[in-house]
Design an enzyme around this catalytic site. Structure first.
Site, mmCIF file in Angstrom:
data_model
loop_
_atom_site.group_PDB
_atom_site.id
_atom_site.type_symbol
_atom_site.label_atom_id
_atom_site.label_comp_id
_atom_site.label_asym_id
_atom_site.label_seq_id
_atom_site.Cartn_x
_atom_site.Cartn_y
_atom_site.Cartn_z
ATOM 1 N N ASP A 3 -18.707 -10.422 10.448
ATOM 2 C CA ASP A 3 -17.278 -10.368 10.197
ATOM 3 C C ASP A 3 -17.003 -11.242 8.977
ATOM 4 O OD1 ASP A 3 -14.579 -10.500 10.071
ATOM 5 O OD2 ASP A 3 -14.265 -11.117 12.155
ATOM 6 N N TYR A 38 -13.302 -16.040 15.501
ATOM 7 C CA TYR A 38 -12.113 -15.210 15.673
ATOM 8 C C TYR A 38 -12.329 -13.904 14.926
ATOM 9 C CZ TYR A 38 -7.230 -13.662 15.309
ATOM 10 O OH TYR A 38 -6.057 -12.944 15.367
ATOM 11 N N LYS A 53 -8.497 -9.664 4.059
ATOM 12 C CA LYS A 53 -8.010 -10.772 3.226
ATOM 13 C C LYS A 53 -8.207 -10.527 1.722
ATOM 14 C CE LYS A 53 -7.658 -13.845 7.080
ATOM 15 N NZ LYS A 53 -8.499 -14.108 8.222
#
Ligand SMILES: *Cc1c(COP(=O)(O)O)cnc(C)c1O
Length: 429
Positions: A240, A145, A268
């Site tokens: 990522d 994702y 994050k």
């Protein structure tokens, strides 16, 4: 039975005004049933809901809170920043400090641009990779994702070189026609894709350790092969690390697993709980970004001073206190304890743990890609999840997510969690 009547009523009201009552679908209890818990506050490794229930938190806001909630150094930094103002739309000293820290920490970064979310980071990185190479094709892996970027919201089936079929309505076929979806950990398929389309491939983007189909660890040589093929075909390798950055090691998965990509996306943890993302890479690549180069990318609130203060304070604690060895040890203990609990209960399971992220899969095969992960026993997971929740253990509400240990968790928290898991799993059939 734990009472959550206030949460239930609040969600009912939220549903009148917000689709599904949530601002991000992962928060809805779609995979496990029941109503989401409405949170009042967090403190250290604890969450408190609006009914006054207390939970040991293993989500950490889906990754950012590696220090737990309200770390004193972080709160102090935010307060200081607030006294100066919330946004200026002009350069500040803090954003350069942040960029310098990121470039020193993460091996692949010479230059970096701050954005406001992980999605923005991956969207921008792909644009830059395409602008830099003059090519269109993006290669991704099923089950990875990368945020809700149009061209990346493709999971597709497991068939070799499946050409992108969008996984959401509202994404025109045109947006995904240049996206190739491959199977994670499948070196042969990757080699074949580069053999057939290598000269058209702008970039290969992947989670160097996957968190978003549950925790999936790359097999030996897989990451090295992504590096080798991208170098050979002059495609941009993008890691990522929105989830793994500053999580699996201070320098991220790339430092831990010793493979250096051309570009990296972050989010994050680098925001410490504020909306922050970043993308960066080799200077030669990043110099195509506007205003140095022709690839446009911008943001009114990018590098926001309050968000920078929060993120910087978080990263400095990680740099100066190095909680990683202890995190590692607590996480191993938890992983072993949960595994034993599943074993004792006689349930088929797989434990995938690396650093402070892990997933207990209800599956009888090692989960190495999306097609295996999609066979997880989600009914069993739902029973486990609700059992844990009712005993004050807050896990991600989906079998396809990683749980996180933070530096605020104590050995006692871990022991208690294992004890409860033993009770709960013994009652799961
Ligand atoms: C969370 C995540 C994203 C998306 O970040 P948002 O801030 O939610 O947009 C992208 N990539 C990975 C690997 C993630 O875990």
């Amino acid at each position: 039975m734990m009472q959550r009547e206030n949460s239930r009523k609040q969600i009912e009201k939220a549903c009148q005004f917000i689709p599904g009552g949530v601002n991000s679908p992962a928060r809805a209890f779609g995979g496990v049933g029941g109503d989401p818990v409405v949170i009042d506050r967090g403190e250290g490794a604890r969450l408190y809901d609006i009914d006054g229930n207390e939970y040991i938190d293993y989500i950490g806001s889906w990754g950012p809170h590696i220090l737990g909630h309200r770390h004193p150094a972080v709160i102090e930094a935010i307060e200081k920043a607030l006294n100066k103002g919330t946004s200026f739309g002009a350069p500040t000293v803090q954003e350069t400090e942040m960029a310098e820290l990121l470039c020193e920490a993460v091996p692949s970064l010479d230059k970096v641009r701050m954005v406001n979310s992980g999605t923005e980071a991956t969207m921008s990185a792909i644009r830059v990779a395409r602008g830099f190479t003059g090519r269109d094709v993006v290669v991704k892996f099923a089950g990875c994702y990368h945020g809700h970027v149009d061209s990346l919201l493709v999971q597709a089936g497991s068939g070799a070189l499946t050409l992108g079929v969008p996984s959401s309505p509202g994404i025109p076929q045109g947006c995904t026609k240049d996206t190739i979806v491959l199977e994670y950990n499948n070196i042969e398929q990757l080699q074949q894709a580069f053999e057939e389309r290598g000269s058209e491939i702008a970039c290969l983007i992947l989670e160097p350790v996957v968190g978003n189909m549950g925790t999936v660890i790359p097999e030996k040589d897989f990451l090295h092969e992504t590096r080798r093929l991208c170098t050979e075909h002059e495609a941009v390798l993008i890691f990522d690390e929105v989830m793994t950055g500053f999580r699996l090691a201070y320098g991220g998965a790339q430092q831990r697993l010793e493979v250096t990509p051309d570009m990296t996306t972050l989010g994050k943890i680098i925001g410490g709980g504020m909306p922050v993302g970043a993308y960066g890479g080799r200077a030669e690549i990043m110099n195509v970004v506007s205003p140095t180069g022709p690839v446009y990318q911008a943001g009114t609130l990018s590098g926001n001073p309050v968000a920078m203060a929060c993120g910087l304070a978080t990263l400095k604690v990680l740099r100066d206190e190095n909680p990683y060895p202890e995190l590692e040890q607590l996480s191993e203990k938890l992983a072993n304890g949960l595994s034993e609990a599943a074993q004792k209960a006689g349930l088929p399971y797989q434990m995938a743990q690396i650093g402070s992220m892990m997933t207990l899969f209800f599956n009888d095969q090692p989960v190495k890609n999306f097609s295996i992960s999609s066979k997880n026993n989600t009914e069993r997971f739902a029973k486990y999840f609700h059992g844990m929740l009712d005993h004050g253990i807050y896990l991600p509400c989906s079998q396809f997510e990683a749980m996180f240990v933070s530096a605020a968790h104590s050995e006692e928290d871990i022991n208690r969690t294992i004890q409860i898991a033993e009770q709960v799993l013994a009652g799961v059939d």
